[in-house]
Design a protein around this motif. Sequence first.
Motif, short mmCIF file in Angstrom:
data_model
loop_
_atom_site.label_atom_id
_atom_site.label_comp_id
_atom_site.label_asym_id
_atom_site.label_seq_id
_atom_site.Cartn_x
_atom_site.Cartn_y
_atom_site.Cartn_z
N UNK A 57 9.11 113.41 41.83
CA UNK A 57 7.95 113.06 41.01
C UNK A 57 8.20 113.41 39.55
N UNK A 58 8.80 114.57 39.30
CA UNK A 58 9.11 114.97 37.93
C UNK A 58 10.10 114.00 37.30
N UNK A 59 11.09 113.59 38.08
CA UNK A 59 12.10 112.66 37.57
C UNK A 59 11.44 111.32 37.23
N UNK A 60 10.53 110.86 38.06
CA UNK A 60 9.83 109.60 37.80
C UNK A 60 9.01 109.70 36.51
N UNK A 61 8.40 110.85 36.25
CA UNK A 61 7.61 111.04 35.05
C UNK A 61 8.47 111.03 33.78
N UNK A 62 9.71 111.46 33.90
CA UNK A 62 10.61 111.54 32.74
C UNK A 62 11.18 110.18 32.37
#
Length: 103
Positions: free
Chosen positions: A97-102
């Motif tokens: 999820x963090x990677x998708x946000x970045x």
Amino acid sequence: MIRTSLSLSLAAGLALTAAMPASASVDPETARAPAQTVMICAEDSATRASFQREYGERPVFVSARDLLAARDAGERWAAPRCMTEREYVRYERISEQRADLRR
């Protein structure tokens, strides 16, 4: 059973340390991976005893959120931390999820 648990632990530990920055290196004094090595550990007495024999201390279990917060804060520890399989799944999900946000 213990051998299987240790194999899973080592594989997971390698997977989690692979997420560390490429500049991280092995500390020659301890000959262990630095910073935040995490292994998947069972919560039974045999695993706890094995961990204590290997690292000289009782395992400290962390949650996915604990690990991410520690990494964000640059926290370091000498002995690996443990994580249950369930928390590892959470860790992977939160990391994705963090990677998708970045992006």
